[in-house]
Write a protein that holds these residues in place. Structure first.
Motif, short mmCIF file in Angstrom:
data_model
loop_
_atom_site.label_atom_id
_atom_site.label_comp_id
_atom_site.label_asym_id
_atom_site.label_seq_id
_atom_site.Cartn_x
_atom_site.Cartn_y
_atom_site.Cartn_z
N ALA A 303 0.84 -1.20 0.00
CA ALA A 303 0.00 0.00 0.00
C ALA A 303 0.88 1.25 0.00
O ALA A 303 0.63 2.21 -0.75
N THR A 307 1.58 3.95 -3.34
CA THR A 307 0.82 5.18 -3.11
C THR A 307 1.77 6.38 -3.08
O THR A 307 2.76 6.36 -2.34
N VAL A 312 -2.84 5.69 3.86
CA VAL A 312 -2.96 4.25 3.94
C VAL A 312 -3.64 3.97 5.28
O VAL A 312 -3.26 4.55 6.30
N ASP A 330 -5.63 1.91 0.43
CA ASP A 330 -4.70 2.98 0.06
C ASP A 330 -5.30 3.88 -1.00
O ASP A 330 -6.34 3.56 -1.60
N GLY A 388 -7.18 3.92 -6.06
CA GLY A 388 -6.63 3.22 -4.90
C GLY A 388 -7.10 1.78 -4.82
O GLY A 388 -7.90 1.34 -5.64
#
Ligand code: ADP
Length: 444
Positions: A303, A307, A312, A330, A388
């Motif tokens: 995550a 990202t 997160v 995330d 995400g």
């Protein structure tokens, strides 16, 4: 019947030939008649000319009708043969038919009607026989073709079996190699890590700032390498079914907070918020804490890695039936639905190029998948490119002892658990996996 029929009469008796000729003419059948008086002439004319039917006297002087029939049938000459016999004699008739005559007629019954009828039926029967023979030939050919194809299939199957055998042998060797190598690599790695730590202790002498910086790098890289090696070792153990869960009662929140604590510096380095949310009343679970932490760390490290901005979040929630769910969400690059299944396979990454932006072995999710299955849980993935990803794990609060150390069930996508966005393609998709896996993953 056909316009003009070509008929051959084979008879050494001129009167009999005339009787046949007259009867056929009177019957009103359009014929083109040829006559021969002996079997040799009959044989040679039939060799060169095609006829619709042959009337053959059974008793010929030079050779009897039976021998001529046998001769004709064993040659390539194909024609309906009607034998004219002196009187109704069943035995002779059977003999003639067996030898290949199409029909027979007693000379005493020669009349325009009888001859026409025998002629018609002989031609019909003969054509039917030819068709049957043709169909038989085709059947035989298809049968032979089938046999050939069968043999070819068997050969291919044997080749496949052989290749399968070689593949599984190679796979066993690969797993063995991975297990041995990672095991062997751990000893020197531990020495590198241990001695770097010792060097950093002041009581072993003061290092210059530059030296300390270099030793710290050695230590960090050593730790990173050890984690990668551990990942490979875990994977090879899981593949061989040699990884056992060591279940005990513990506080799941403590383990999750530990994992989050270990990952916090990575999130901070990218300016990402790292949150934990929970509504758990009872935080006690019966599971393998090391492997559970490994699952959370694997998901969290992914995550954070994938990202670039945002947050997160780890959520822990109660589920009915004494189950709980751990969700890692995330705001990263997301995953396309076509890759949902693939990324859980070992060594699979969305970007498989050597120049890829994000590092990693491609084993993390395969390990998570196997561990979750071993724990009797399920993984759900929901993601949308550019928005995400959410990895949701559902686990029993108390893992079943039979599944601990047991052979993991085959990895498969549970189609009932797919909440794919078929209705609304702009929604993110979720796929569930019923699978097991495990081992702590440290990504730096
Ligand atoms: P690794 O992270 O070592 O490449 P993993 O098995 O952990 O291997 O993940 C496999 C692939 O799945 C990753 O390479 C990435 O393409 C994709 N992936 C996993 N987690 C995420 C995430 N949170 N966001 C986007 N992609 C992800």
């Amino acid at each position: 019947m056909e316009d003009t029929l070509k008929i051959l009469v084979v008879d050494d008796d001129e009167v009999d030939r005339m009787a046949v000729r007259c009867a056929l003419t009177k019957a009103g059948i359009q014929i083109e008649l040829s006559e021969v008086a002996n079997s040799n002439d009959a044989f040679s004319i039939l060799n060169t000319t095609g006829y619709d039917c042959v009337f053959l006297n059974y008793r010929l002087i030079a050779q009897d009708g039976l021998t001529l029939i046998q001769q004709l049938r064993s040659s390539e000459i194909k024609v309906p043969l009607v034998v004219l016999i002196d009187q109704e004699d069943e035995q002779t008739a059977v003999q003639l038919l067996k030898a290949g005559a199409t029909d027979y007629l007693s000379k005493s019954r020669i009349s325009p009607e009888n001859l026409a009828q025998v002629l018609r039926s002989a031609i019909r029967v003969y054509r039917a026989e030819i068709q049957v023979a043709l169909a038989k030939d085709q059947l035989r050919e298809s049968h032979e073709e089938l046999l050939r194809k069968n043999q070819e299939l068997e050969r291919q199957q044997q080749q496949l079996q052989m290749q399968n055998f070689k593949l599984s042998e190679a796979s066993v060797l690969k797993s063995h190699f991975l297990a041995t190598m990672s095991h062997e690599l751990r000893t020197p790695m531990n020495a590198i890590i241990g001695f770097s730590q010792i060097l950093l202790r002041p009581k072993f002498g003061q290092l210059t700032h530059q030296q300390a910086d270099m030793v710290e790098r050695i230590l960090n890289n050593g730790k990173h390498l050890l984690m990668l090696v551990n990942e490979v070792l875990d994977f090879s153990k899981l593949e061989a079914g040699r990884l056992d869960l060591k279940a005990e009662r513990f506080d799941v929140l403590k383990v999750i907070n530990l994992a989050v604590g270990e990952m916090r510096s990575l999130a901070d380095a990218k300016n990402l918020s790292l949150l934990v949310q929970t509504d758990l009343q009872n935080t006690l679970v019966f599971n393998d804490p090391v492997r559970l932490k490994q699952i959370v760390i694997n998901l969290l490290s992914n995550a954070i890695k994938f990202t670039e901005s945002g947050e997160v979040c780890v959520e822990v929630k109660e589920l009915p039936a004494n189950r709980l769910t751990i969700i890692v969400r995330d705001t990263g690059i997301g995953i396309a639905p076509r890759d949902f299944q693939r990324i859980f396979e070992a060594f699979r990454q969305v970007d498989q190029t050597l120049t890829r932006k994000y590092p990693g072995t491609g084993l993390g999710l395969a390990i998570v998948d196997s561990l979750v299955r071993m724990m009797g849980g399920k993984i759900f993935l929901e993601s949308k490119l550019g928005v995400g990803s959410t990895f949701k794990i559902e686990l029993p609060r108390q893992i079943s002892l039979s599944s601990v150390g047991g052979e993991p069930p085959p990895l498969q996508l549970d189609s009932n658990q797919v909440f794919s966005s078929a209705k609304n393609p702009h929604h993110s998709s979720t796929q569930a996996r019923q699978s097991p896996i495990g081992y702590p993953k440290f990504k730096l």
